[in-house]
Design a protein around this motif. Structure first.
Motif, mmCIF file in Angstrom:
data_model
loop_
_atom_site.group_PDB
_atom_site.id
_atom_site.type_symbol
_atom_site.label_atom_id
_atom_site.label_comp_id
_atom_site.label_asym_id
_atom_site.label_seq_id
_atom_site.Cartn_x
_atom_site.Cartn_y
_atom_site.Cartn_z
ATOM 1 N N MET A 1 0.841 -1.195 0.000
ATOM 2 C CA MET A 1 0.000 0.000 0.000
ATOM 3 C C MET A 1 0.875 1.243 0.000
ATOM 4 O O MET A 1 1.904 1.285 0.654
ATOM 5 N N GLN A 2 0.442 2.302 -0.723
ATOM 6 C CA GLN A 2 1.303 3.437 -0.973
ATOM 7 C C GLN A 2 0.883 4.668 -0.157
ATOM 8 O O GLN A 2 0.587 5.716 -0.695
ATOM 9 N N THR A 3 0.872 4.553 1.133
ATOM 10 C CA THR A 3 0.376 5.653 1.943
ATOM 11 C C THR A 3 1.224 6.898 1.822
ATOM 12 O O THR A 3 0.738 8.001 2.014
ATOM 13 N N GLU A 4 2.518 6.756 1.506
ATOM 14 C CA GLU A 4 3.374 7.927 1.410
ATOM 15 C C GLU A 4 3.281 8.600 0.037
ATOM 16 O O GLU A 4 3.856 9.651 -0.185
ATOM 17 N N ALA A 5 2.598 7.934 -0.913
ATOM 18 C CA ALA A 5 2.495 8.488 -2.260
ATOM 19 C C ALA A 5 1.061 8.891 -2.574
ATOM 20 O O ALA A 5 0.616 8.781 -3.699
ATOM 21 N N THR A 6 0.332 9.293 -1.550
ATOM 22 C CA THR A 6 -1.054 9.672 -1.755
ATOM 23 C C THR A 6 -1.138 10.924 -2.609
ATOM 24 O O THR A 6 -0.200 11.698 -2.727
ATOM 25 N N LEU A 7 -2.303 11.114 -3.175
ATOM 26 C CA LEU A 7 -2.519 12.190 -4.134
ATOM 27 C C LEU A 7 -2.404 13.560 -3.479
ATOM 28 O O LEU A 7 -2.731 13.737 -2.315
ATOM 29 N N GLN A 8 -1.971 14.533 -4.257
ATOM 30 C CA GLN A 8 -1.852 15.905 -3.773
ATOM 31 C C GLN A 8 -2.970 16.760 -4.340
ATOM 32 O O GLN A 8 -3.051 16.949 -5.553
ATOM 33 N N ALA A 9 -3.819 17.276 -3.471
ATOM 34 C CA ALA A 9 -4.877 18.174 -3.928
ATOM 35 C C ALA A 9 -4.365 19.597 -4.087
ATOM 36 O O ALA A 9 -4.995 20.416 -4.766
ATOM 37 N N ILE A 10 -3.211 19.877 -3.476
ATOM 38 C CA ILE A 10 -2.706 21.246 -3.473
ATOM 39 C C ILE A 10 -1.183 21.216 -3.555
ATOM 40 O O ILE A 10 -0.534 20.369 -2.946
ATOM 41 N N ARG A 11 -0.622 22.132 -4.354
ATOM 42 C CA ARG A 11 0.820 22.277 -4.470
ATOM 43 C C ARG A 11 1.171 23.734 -4.183
ATOM 44 O O ARG A 11 0.553 24.640 -4.751
ATOM 45 N N TYR A 12 2.152 23.906 -3.313
ATOM 46 C CA TYR A 12 2.473 25.282 -2.912
ATOM 47 C C TYR A 12 3.958 25.456 -2.668
ATOM 48 O O TYR A 12 4.616 24.584 -2.102
ATOM 49 N N GLN A 13 4.481 26.567 -3.129
ATOM 50 C CA GLN A 13 5.733 27.128 -2.645
ATOM 51 C C GLN A 13 5.512 28.637 -2.652
ATOM 52 O O GLN A 13 4.617 29.136 -3.350
ATOM 53 N N ARG A 14 6.302 29.359 -1.904
ATOM 54 C CA ARG A 14 6.003 30.775 -1.710
ATOM 55 C C ARG A 14 5.847 31.495 -3.061
ATOM 56 O O ARG A 14 6.726 31.463 -3.906
ATOM 57 N N GLY A 15 4.681 32.092 -3.239
ATOM 58 C CA GLY A 15 4.384 32.835 -4.457
ATOM 59 C C GLY A 15 3.709 32.024 -5.545
ATOM 60 O O GLY A 15 3.267 32.587 -6.551
ATOM 61 N N VAL A 16 3.622 30.699 -5.366
ATOM 62 C CA VAL A 16 3.049 29.831 -6.403
ATOM 63 C C VAL A 16 2.102 28.812 -5.757
ATOM 64 O O VAL A 16 2.503 28.070 -4.861
ATOM 65 N N LEU A 17 0.862 28.784 -6.227
ATOM 66 C CA LEU A 17 -0.143 27.849 -5.698
ATOM 67 C C LEU A 17 -0.902 27.234 -6.864
ATOM 68 O O LEU A 17 -1.312 27.935 -7.793
ATOM 69 N N SER A 18 -1.085 25.920 -6.825
ATOM 70 C CA SER A 18 -1.942 25.258 -7.802
ATOM 71 C C SER A 18 -2.758 24.184 -7.094
ATOM 72 O O SER A 18 -2.334 23.639 -6.071
ATOM 73 N N ILE A 19 -3.933 23.895 -7.635
ATOM 74 C CA ILE A 19 -4.825 22.889 -7.055
ATOM 75 C C ILE A 19 -5.205 21.868 -8.113
ATOM 76 O O ILE A 19 -5.272 22.177 -9.302
#
Length: 366
Positions: A1-19
């Motif tokens: 089971m891949q609990t550490e590779a779960t899906l990302q609903a949000i990606r962020y670094q300072r100044g940049v956000l995507s969903i």
């Protein structure tokens, strides 16, 4: 089971956000750039991003991105304070039932005044404010993992036959509804990680199909044993299969333990009570609203009729049919076995006392 590779609903670094655009799942995996609070408001309102915890994080980080990328337009600390306050209050209106965005807005606004008193340099003030807002990201993930641990331990402890567990859940409460791991689905993930899960049943969750589109997507991705059912099959499932617990999420929990969650939750609680199955609500304490005494005070969001009458533009009902489409219902505290939080599992009737005690201990000087 891949609990550490779960899906990302949000990606962020300072100044940049995507969903991750959840309207396109499971057919396409597409990320949307969020550059302003207005972008976030539209994404939340249209349900490109949904789930009470992630709505709050997305809202907060959208303000952080806009603030960081437009630093030059601010000429005073007061102008920053006004901008952040206005944008947060605007984001609260995107979806009224979930309380997490309101709680986040209040937390940040309460942080602004002492920060203003302490810090007179505009640049440092903005940087410290951004640091504080970015903490919401990691805080959500840490809280979710604790919810999973407390929930799994409680359900296993109350499983008298010590066999692997069959769990039923509703809607989507996993990595797509949170920063990661999930709330109710986080409990399921933890049970699977502990080798204590036989199977998780989940509803399709009409009319928006968060179960068949999103929960199914996560469970297949993480290789967790599962079976999807139609919403109308839950009663028969409980009567004919061993179900050891029902675990759902929450968009708002009132002081007496009444819980607003995705439409269909109330009927699952009634069915669980009839079949003597424990019914748990898993949610962070940011979903608990002590300003509301009972579920009668919660505003229930109503969604467009098209969500019921069409799927992907295909008509399911004749034009002109009259529709009632509340997005949430209220489950009375009397039907809830326990409320699983990042601080432990509480009985509904002790929730307010325990939460107030916890808040006092966290704010008291050492």
């Amino acid at each position: 089971m891949q609990t550490e590779a779960t899906l990302q609903a949000i990606r962020y670094q300072r100044g940049v956000l995507s969903i991750l655009d959840q309207l396109k799942l499971p057919d396409e995996t597409v990320y949307i750039s969020i550059n302003t609070a207005d972008d976030a408001w539209k994404a939340i309102h249209t349900m490109s991003i949904r789930g009470a915890p992630i709505i709050a994080v997305c809202g907060v980080l959208s303000v952080a991105v806009e603030l960081h990328n437009s630093k030059s337009k601010f000429d005073s600390i007061s102008s920053v304070t006004q901008f952040v306050t206005d944008q947060l209050n605007y984001l609260v209106t995107a979806r009224p039932t979930a309380v997490n965005m309101t709680d986040a807005a209040k937390t940040i606004i309460n942080f602004l005044t002492p920060l203003h008193i302490k810090q007179k340099n505009l640049t440092i003030y903005i940087d410290e404010l951004l640091d504080f807002m970015e903490q919401f990201l990691q805080r959500d993930l840490i809280g979710n993992r604790l919810i999973g641990q407390y929930g799994a331990a409680t359900i296993c402890r109350n499983n008298s036959n010590k066999k692997k567990l069959n769990i039923l859940t509703h809607c989507n409460t996993g990595s797509l509804a949170t920063v990661g791991f999930g709330t109710a689905l986080g409990v399921v993930r933890q049970l699977a990680a502990n080798n204590a899960l036989q199977i998780v049943y989940f509803t399709e969750t009409r009319p928006y199909n968060q179960g068949s589109r999103l929960t199914a997507y996560e469970l297949v991705h993480d290789r967790i044993p599962h079976t999807m059912i139609c919403d109308s099959m839950a009663g028969l499932l409980m009567r004919t299969q061993p179900i050891h617990a029902v675990v759902v999420g929450a968009d708002r929990i009132t002081a007496n333990g009444d819980t607003a969650n995705k439409i269909g939750t109330y009927q699952l609680a009634v069915l669980a009570k009839h079949h003597q199955i424990p019914f748990y609500v898993a949610a962070p304490t940011t979903s608990i609203d002590l300003t509301k005494r009972s579920g009668d005070e919660i505003i229930i969001e109503h969604r467009p009729s098209s969500e019921m009458t069409t799927i992907k533009g295909i008509n399911l009902a004749p034009e002109g049919v009259q529709v009632w489409n509340p997005a949430f219902d209220i489950t009375p505290a009397s039907l809830i076995t326990g409320i699983i939080t990042e601080h432990g599992v509480f009985q509904p009737d002790e929730l307010e006392e325990k939460l107030l005690g916890l808040q006092q201990s966290l704010t008291s000087p050492l």
